[in-house]
Write a protein that holds these residues in place. Sequence first.
Motif, short mmCIF file in Angstrom:
data_model
loop_
_atom_site.label_atom_id
_atom_site.label_comp_id
_atom_site.label_asym_id
_atom_site.label_seq_id
_atom_site.Cartn_x
_atom_site.Cartn_y
_atom_site.Cartn_z
N GLU A 48 0.83 -1.21 0.00
CA GLU A 48 0.00 0.00 0.00
C GLU A 48 0.86 1.25 0.00
O GLU A 48 0.57 2.22 -0.71
CB GLU A 48 -0.94 -0.01 1.21
N ASN A 49 1.94 1.21 0.79
CA ASN A 49 2.87 2.35 0.79
C ASN A 49 3.44 2.57 -0.60
O ASN A 49 3.52 3.69 -1.11
CB ASN A 49 4.03 2.12 1.76
N GLU A 50 3.81 1.44 -1.22
CA GLU A 50 4.46 1.52 -2.52
C GLU A 50 3.49 2.08 -3.57
O GLU A 50 3.84 2.96 -4.37
CB GLU A 50 4.93 0.13 -2.93
N ILE A 51 2.25 1.58 -3.52
CA ILE A 51 1.26 2.04 -4.51
C ILE A 51 0.97 3.53 -4.30
O ILE A 51 0.73 4.28 -5.25
CB ILE A 51 0.00 1.16 -4.47
N GLY A 52 1.06 3.99 -3.04
CA GLY A 52 0.88 5.41 -2.75
C GLY A 52 1.96 6.23 -3.43
O GLY A 52 1.69 7.27 -4.05
N LEU A 53 3.19 5.74 -3.33
CA LEU A 53 4.33 6.42 -3.97
C LEU A 53 4.14 6.51 -5.48
O LEU A 53 4.32 7.58 -6.10
CB LEU A 53 5.62 5.66 -3.68
N ILE A 54 3.75 5.33 -6.04
CA ILE A 54 3.58 5.27 -7.51
C ILE A 54 2.50 6.28 -7.93
O ILE A 54 2.65 7.02 -8.89
CB ILE A 54 3.21 3.85 -7.94
N ARG A 55 1.44 6.27 -7.17
CA ARG A 55 0.32 7.16 -7.49
C ARG A 55 0.77 8.62 -7.49
O ARG A 55 0.46 9.38 -8.40
CB ARG A 55 -0.78 6.94 -6.46
N SER A 56 1.56 9.02 -6.48
CA SER A 56 1.95 10.44 -6.47
C SER A 56 2.94 10.74 -7.61
O SER A 56 2.89 11.83 -8.19
CB SER A 56 2.51 10.86 -5.11
N SER A 57 3.79 9.76 -7.97
CA SER A 57 4.70 9.98 -9.11
C SER A 57 3.89 10.20 -10.37
O SER A 57 4.16 11.13 -11.15
CB SER A 57 5.60 8.77 -9.34
N ILE A 58 2.87 9.30 -10.57
CA ILE A 58 2.05 9.41 -11.77
C ILE A 58 1.36 10.78 -11.79
O ILE A 58 1.37 11.48 -12.81
CB ILE A 58 1.01 8.27 -11.83
N ALA A 62 1.65 13.53 -14.63
CA ALA A 62 0.44 13.82 -15.40
C ALA A 62 0.12 15.32 -15.44
O ALA A 62 -0.64 15.78 -16.28
CB ALA A 62 -0.73 13.03 -14.80
N ASN A 63 0.70 16.06 -14.51
CA ASN A 63 0.52 17.52 -14.54
C ASN A 63 1.07 18.13 -15.82
O ASN A 63 0.60 19.15 -16.29
CB ASN A 63 1.25 18.17 -13.35
N TYR A 64 2.09 17.50 -16.37
CA TYR A 64 2.78 18.10 -17.54
C TYR A 64 2.61 17.31 -18.82
O TYR A 64 2.69 17.84 -19.90
CB TYR A 64 4.28 18.21 -17.24
N PHE A 65 2.44 15.98 -18.76
CA PHE A 65 2.44 15.15 -20.00
C PHE A 65 1.29 14.17 -19.98
O PHE A 65 0.74 13.87 -18.93
CB PHE A 65 3.73 14.29 -20.07
N ASP A 66 1.01 13.64 -21.20
CA ASP A 66 0.26 12.38 -21.26
C ASP A 66 1.22 11.31 -20.80
O ASP A 66 2.30 11.15 -21.39
CB ASP A 66 -0.13 12.04 -22.72
N VAL A 67 0.87 10.60 -19.78
CA VAL A 67 1.87 9.65 -19.26
C VAL A 67 1.96 8.37 -20.10
O VAL A 67 2.94 7.66 -20.08
CB VAL A 67 1.61 9.28 -17.79
#
Length: 497
Positions: A48-58, A62-67
């Motif tokens: 869950e911690n890891e998925i939280g990290l991934i989510r914030s990276s995405i 996503a603020n700047y690009f189509d990921v």
Amino acid sequence: MQSIRWRLSVYYSVALTLTIVVFGAVLYLERRASAVREQEDQLTQRLENEIGLIRSSIAEWANYFDVVREEPAIGRPGDVSLGLVDGLRAQLDGLPRDLIFITDPANRLVYVSRAASDLGPTALQKVLRTLQRRPPVLGGSLRLQDTGEPYRFVIDTLAPQTPGAIRAVMVAARTEGPLRGPTQLLVSMLIVSPVIILAAAIMGYWLAGRALSPLEVMVAEVEAIQDGRSLHRRLAVPPGDDELGRLGANLNAMLSRVERSFVALRRFTADASHELKTPLMVLRAGVERSLTHPEAPEEVVDTLDETLRQINEMTELVTNLLTLARADEGRFSLVREVGDLVPLVAEAGETAEILGERAGVTVVLGLPDAPVLAVIEAGRIRQLLMNLITNAVKYTTPGGTVEIALTASEVEATIVVRDTGIGIATGDLGHVFERFWRADPSRSRSGDRPGAGLGLAISKWITEAHGGSIAVQSRPGRGSTFTVVLPLPPPPEAAEA
Ligand code: ADP
């Protein structure tokens, strides 16, 4: 007693072993289950911690690009391959430990982490199906490989679901490392349990011995009550009102009753035998006198002869009964003095020859050259020898042999009376010295081999009253051997020394 003690200790140890095994198994399984739960909870937490990290990276990217990017597939013109924007991919590749799957809104895999790269198409299909499930699942376990534990996974679904964006992220991993706690517990139990069981078994054996020791004493005391002469003895009753105390008291009460009956019976036998002796003597004298009457007709003489024979047998029976009854009462003390056994055996041998001649039995006598001095009551030894010899002749068929031998060592004299007669069945050997016991009770007392079954009982008493022992060996149809061993006094020089 030993066996009860052993049995108690074995039962106790087996019960303890079973208890420890059951207790150990329950404890181990319970500890193992909770360790597995703990390990899984920790893993889920990490995922869950890891998925939280991934989510914030995405979200940042996503603020700047189509990921998600579509690129022409190499070698497949017209086809496109999907991939993540390079920076994000590089970031995710930096998390090499777990399986990471990312899908776009069309449920196409746009990223598979390096750890998941060797999964086959079936496993990937399973992942896609799980990600597609309606209603969506957010976590659980999934078997992606044939071997090993199933994978724990966590799913995060992202919004908005626009093209070029990401729909869902799945992170999966397996529990790592063995369950150390429960295994250590198992090893400790396997080491400690035998020690506990052994110590408990030793303790149990000791306790059983202590608890049973009064019983052991009682058994020894009861064993010491061998015959009528020791019936006056009583058991030492253990203090207290427990089972052993009551057993002792009851046994003592029973002994008192047995002693009273035994004494009454003994008294009756002795008195009856004694009272019968005088009338028998009078009868015998009367018959003998009548027999000498010069004018007695022949048939009267025959009847008187038979009557005299019966009276003689009855007198012998009564005398034997009286002897045994007095011996039982301890009223019969032998008058013993030093005497030579050789002439006694020689004399008995001569009588045997006369009896043997009448019965068609050969008698062989073996005597030592030197005198054999023993402390004896000559009359009783004579009676003993005659009992054995008359039996030997009586139970040997014509043509057979009776052998009488006397030998002596420094400490004991041995008298052997061996015959080639009808023998005694093995099962009967233990009974021959019992009172009134006869191998064939159906044989009448006055038949071809008359007797009352008291001769050997008296022989045994005489031998034992001289401190000796008597034994029999026999095989049916092959004859019997009676062996009497009498202790000899030390020679005079040794006695003086
Ligand atoms: P009995 O007066 O009947 O001979 P005993 O006490 O002398 O009484 O012997 C008991 C029984 O032992 C006999 O009835 C007989 O069956 C058996 N017995 C004793 N001596 C012999 C022997 N030498 N051979 C075979 N049987 C014998």
